[in-house]
Design an enzyme around this catalytic site. Structure first.
Site, PDB file in Angstrom:
ATOM      1  N   ASP A 131       1.135  -0.758  -0.277  1.00 19.84           N
ATOM      2  CA  ASP A 131      -0.152   0.300  -0.197  1.00 19.84           C
ATOM      3  C   ASP A 131       1.089   0.744   0.183  1.00 19.84           C
ATOM      4  O   ASP A 131       2.011   0.922  -0.100  1.00 19.84           O
ATOM      5  CB  ASP A 131      -0.309   0.078   1.078  1.00 19.84           C
ATOM      6  CG  ASP A 131       0.452  -0.016   2.809  1.00 19.84           C
ATOM      7  OD1 ASP A 131       0.327   0.687   2.668  1.00 19.84           O
ATOM      8  OD2 ASP A 131       0.263  -1.054   3.557  1.00 19.84           O
ATOM      9  N   ASP A 145       0.702   3.634   2.500  1.00 18.21           N
ATOM     10  CA  ASP A 145       0.734   3.872   3.356  1.00 18.21           C
ATOM     11  C   ASP A 145       0.180   5.267   3.623  1.00 18.21           C
ATOM     12  O   ASP A 145      -1.505   4.775   3.201  1.00 18.21           O
ATOM     13  CB  ASP A 145       2.310   4.306   4.155  1.00 18.21           C
ATOM     14  CG  ASP A 145       1.865   4.560   5.789  1.00 18.21           C
ATOM     15  OD1 ASP A 145       1.862   4.105   6.551  1.00 18.21           O
ATOM     16  OD2 ASP A 145       2.653   5.737   6.370  1.00 18.21           O
TER      17      ASP A 145
END
Length: 207
Positions: free
Chosen positions: A126, A128
Site C-alpha cells: 500500500d 501508507d
C-alpha cells in the site's frame, strides 16, 4: 532472508513491487535489541545492515524471474501492530525513507551480532497514508495485495535458494572480530556460557 510486508513511502514504489532494501531507520522502543549486555559489552558494525552478498543474489534472482523490484531503499521500522499517522508518514518521507514496516528491526541487528547473513525482501502492499490520491490504508487492502505478493515471494525464493551454496562468504560471518570489548576473565560464568553461543577465543578484543 526476510520476507516482509511494507507500506510504500514513494510514488515509484508501487504496491505489488519488491524492494531489496539496503538501509534501516529504527523507530522501535520496546524490543530487545542486543545479545550483549548484563556483563559483556560489544559494538558490532552496523553501517551497512544488510548482507550485500545475499542482497545481490536476491537482485539477480528477481531479474532472472522477471519480478518487479527496486535495487536499494531505506526501511523505517516502527512499533506494531499499528499504522502510521499522516504526520508520521510524511515525516518518514522527509527523512528519505522508502518503505515503512513493523518487523525487520531489531532482528536485522541481532542477526549481525550472531554473525548471520541477513537481507530483506520488502513487499509493498500500500501507499501508507501519505498518498492523497489513494484510499487510507486498511487491513483489507493490505491483505488483498499481500496475497498477490505471496506468489512473487515464493518465485523469488525458489530462484535464489539454489544459488546460495555458490555465493562467496558473507562479511557478516566475521562481524564479531574485535567487536567484544569485555575480556573473558571479566565475565562471570553464566555470561561466558551465554556469549559462547556466538564467540570463539579469537574474537575477543578486551584485555
Amino acid at each position: 532472508m526476510s520476507v516482509s510486508a511494507v507500506g510504500s513511502l514513494r510514488e515509484g514504489v508501487e504496491p505489488g513491487q519488491l524492494v531489496m532494501v539496503d538501509q534501516f531507520i529504527d523507530r522501535t522502543r520496546t524490543r530487545p535489541s542486543t545479545f550483549f549486555e548484563d556483563g559483556v559489552a560489544a559494538h558490532v558494525s552496523f553501517a551497512d545492515p544488510c548482507c550485500e552478498v545475499l542482497r545481490q543474489a536476491l537482485l539477480k534472482s528477481a531479474e532472472a524471474a522477471d519480478l518487479p523490484y527496486h535495487d536499494g531503499g531505506t526501511y523505517v521500522c516502527i512499533e506494531g501492530p499499528q499504522f502510521s499517522t499522516r504526520a508520521e508518514s510524511n515525516l518518514y518521507r522527509s527523512w528519505g525513507a522508502d518503505v515503512v514496516g513493523m518487523t525487520n528491526l531489531p532482528e536485522c541487528r541481532l542477526a549481525r551480532e550472531a554473525q548471520i547473513a541477513y537481507s530483506t525482501i520488502a513487499m509493498a502492499t500500500d501507499y501508507d497514508c501519505w498518498h492523497e490520491g489513494e484510499e487510507e490504508v486498511s487491513v483489507e487492502a493490505v491483505v488483498a495485495v499481500l496475497k498477490a505478493n505471496v506468489d512473487r515471494a515464493k518465485t523469488l525464493l525458489r530462484t535464489v535458494i539454489p544459488t546460495i551454496d555458490s555465493l562467496p562468504p558473507s562479511p557478516a560471518f566475521g562481524s564479531l572480530h574485535h567487536a567484544v570489548m569485555t575480556a573473558p576473565g571479566a565475565m562471570d560464568e553464566a555470561t561466558q556460557k551465554r556469549v559462547a553461543l556466538f564467540l570463539d577465543d579469537t574474537q575477543y578484543h578486551g584485555e
